[in-house]
Design a protein around this motif. Structure first.
Motif, mmCIF file in Angstrom:
data_model
loop_
_atom_site.group_PDB
_atom_site.id
_atom_site.type_symbol
_atom_site.label_atom_id
_atom_site.label_comp_id
_atom_site.label_asym_id
_atom_site.label_seq_id
_atom_site.Cartn_x
_atom_site.Cartn_y
_atom_site.Cartn_z
ATOM 1 N N ILE A 81 1.059 -1.072 -0.013
ATOM 2 C CA ILE A 81 0.239 -0.007 -0.076
ATOM 3 C C ILE A 81 0.461 0.877 -0.233
ATOM 4 O O ILE A 81 0.150 1.987 -0.549
ATOM 5 C CB ILE A 81 -0.965 0.041 1.240
ATOM 6 C CG1 ILE A 81 -2.386 -1.158 0.666
ATOM 7 C CG2 ILE A 81 -1.575 1.389 1.729
ATOM 8 C CD1 ILE A 81 -2.832 -1.122 2.083
ATOM 9 N N GLY A 82 2.081 1.559 0.689
ATOM 10 C CA GLY A 82 2.882 2.520 0.793
ATOM 11 C C GLY A 82 3.328 2.437 -0.672
ATOM 12 O O GLY A 82 3.647 3.596 -0.788
ATOM 13 N N SER A 83 3.926 1.833 -1.349
ATOM 14 C CA SER A 83 4.924 1.387 -2.505
ATOM 15 C C SER A 83 3.361 2.398 -3.329
ATOM 16 O O SER A 83 3.932 3.184 -4.725
ATOM 17 C CB SER A 83 4.927 -0.025 -2.826
ATOM 18 O OG SER A 83 6.243 -0.559 -2.072
ATOM 19 N N ALA A 101 1.404 6.834 -6.855
ATOM 20 C CA ALA A 101 1.148 7.247 -7.149
ATOM 21 C C ALA A 101 1.240 8.365 -7.045
ATOM 22 O O ALA A 101 0.333 9.662 -8.433
ATOM 23 C CB ALA A 101 -0.803 6.950 -6.333
ATOM 24 N N ALA A 102 1.371 8.794 -6.059
ATOM 25 C CA ALA A 102 2.239 10.732 -5.981
ATOM 26 C C ALA A 102 2.669 10.457 -7.321
ATOM 27 O O ALA A 102 3.226 11.985 -7.701
ATOM 28 C CB ALA A 102 3.525 10.305 -5.205
ATOM 29 N N ILE A 103 4.331 9.425 -7.646
ATOM 30 C CA ILE A 103 5.142 9.698 -8.942
ATOM 31 C C ILE A 103 3.982 10.003 -10.290
ATOM 32 O O ILE A 103 4.521 10.807 -11.587
ATOM 33 C CB ILE A 103 6.264 8.984 -8.878
ATOM 34 C CG1 ILE A 103 6.643 8.923 -7.892
ATOM 35 C CG2 ILE A 103 6.638 9.331 -9.944
ATOM 36 C CD1 ILE A 103 8.364 7.850 -8.066
ATOM 37 N N SER A 104 3.141 9.576 -10.225
ATOM 38 C CA SER A 104 2.241 9.637 -11.555
ATOM 39 C C SER A 104 1.377 10.889 -11.941
ATOM 40 O O SER A 104 1.575 10.842 -13.288
ATOM 41 C CB SER A 104 1.298 8.356 -12.027
ATOM 42 O OG SER A 104 1.600 6.990 -11.860
ATOM 43 N N VAL A 135 -0.342 18.329 -3.621
ATOM 44 C CA VAL A 135 -0.451 16.994 -3.729
ATOM 45 C C VAL A 135 0.101 15.772 -3.885
ATOM 46 O O VAL A 135 -0.118 14.989 -3.546
ATOM 47 C CB VAL A 135 -1.869 16.709 -5.301
ATOM 48 C CG1 VAL A 135 -2.375 15.524 -5.710
ATOM 49 C CG2 VAL A 135 -3.606 18.424 -5.724
ATOM 50 N N ALA A 136 1.534 15.823 -4.633
ATOM 51 C CA ALA A 136 2.297 15.295 -5.113
ATOM 52 C C ALA A 136 3.048 14.821 -3.548
ATOM 53 O O ALA A 136 3.135 13.809 -2.763
ATOM 54 C CB ALA A 136 3.659 14.741 -5.234
ATOM 55 N N ILE A 152 1.750 10.040 2.781
ATOM 56 C CA ILE A 152 0.723 9.058 3.218
ATOM 57 C C ILE A 152 0.981 7.774 2.502
ATOM 58 O O ILE A 152 1.278 6.554 3.413
ATOM 59 C CB ILE A 152 -0.569 8.465 1.265
ATOM 60 C CG1 ILE A 152 -1.360 9.392 2.671
ATOM 61 C CG2 ILE A 152 -0.788 7.074 1.866
ATOM 62 C CD1 ILE A 152 -2.959 9.780 1.277
ATOM 63 N N GLY A 153 1.731 7.667 1.849
ATOM 64 C CA GLY A 153 3.169 6.533 1.337
ATOM 65 C C GLY A 153 3.922 6.515 2.388
ATOM 66 O O GLY A 153 4.545 5.319 2.712
#
Length: 166
Positions: free
Chosen positions: A50-52, A57-60, A99-100, A106-107
């Motif tokens: 989930i962390g990964s 998602a942040a990078i995307s 946002v990132a 969260i990660g």
């Protein structure tokens, strides 16, 4: 007189039956501890995944949204405020970084939870403790009557022993 391995307390059981029952229970204990380790490792892997996923998602979001969001946001800020276009683009970039950053935060939270899990270490410590207790167990000699049954001292009754029903 012989009885089954799970016979009521107070009935005679042969040494072979006692060893068989002890071996069976030890085997069940080992299997239960292995299942516990598997469950704890699965939980830690799930938290790490989930962390990964949150980091990915942040990078995307940061990579794929920058061009379109920067232009849309910059032109929106320009329309709303009338500021210079360069300032509007910097503000739209700052919004994407925010946002990132939230997604990366969260990660980090889930990665720390996965690192603190220590499930296998707890199970291994419990297994070592069980092995230490069992290695110190020694048989207690009892007087044996001519009929072959252990003799109890006066006032000493047989105590019931709880057994697992697995």
């Amino acid at each position: 007189m012989s009885s089954a391995p799970d016979a009521p307390v107070g009935t005679e059981r042969s040494l072979g039956q006692l060893v068989s029952a002890a071996s069976k229970e030890m085997s069940e204990l080992v299997h239960d501890e292995i299942a516990l380790v598997k469950a704890q490792v699965t939980q830690d892997i799930k938290r790490g995944a989930i962390g990964s996923a949150a980091f990915i998602a942040a990078i995307s979001v940061l990579i794929f949204s920058l061009p379109m969001l920067n232009f849309a946001l910059a032109y929106g800020i320009r329309t709303w405020s009338g500021w210079n276009m360069a300032i509007c683009f910097v503000l739209s970039f700052a919004a994407n970084v925010l946002v990132a950053g939230v997604l990366a935060w969260i990660g980090v939270i889930y990665a720390k939870k996965a690192a603190k899990g220590k499930g296998p270490q707890k199970a291994a410590a419990a297994a070592k403790e069980t092995a230490a207790v069992l290695s110190n167990v020694k048989p207690h000699p009892r007087a044996v009557s001519p009929s072959g049954a252990p003799e109890l001292e006066a006032g000493q009754g047989a105590k019931a022993v709880a057994r697992s029903s697995s």
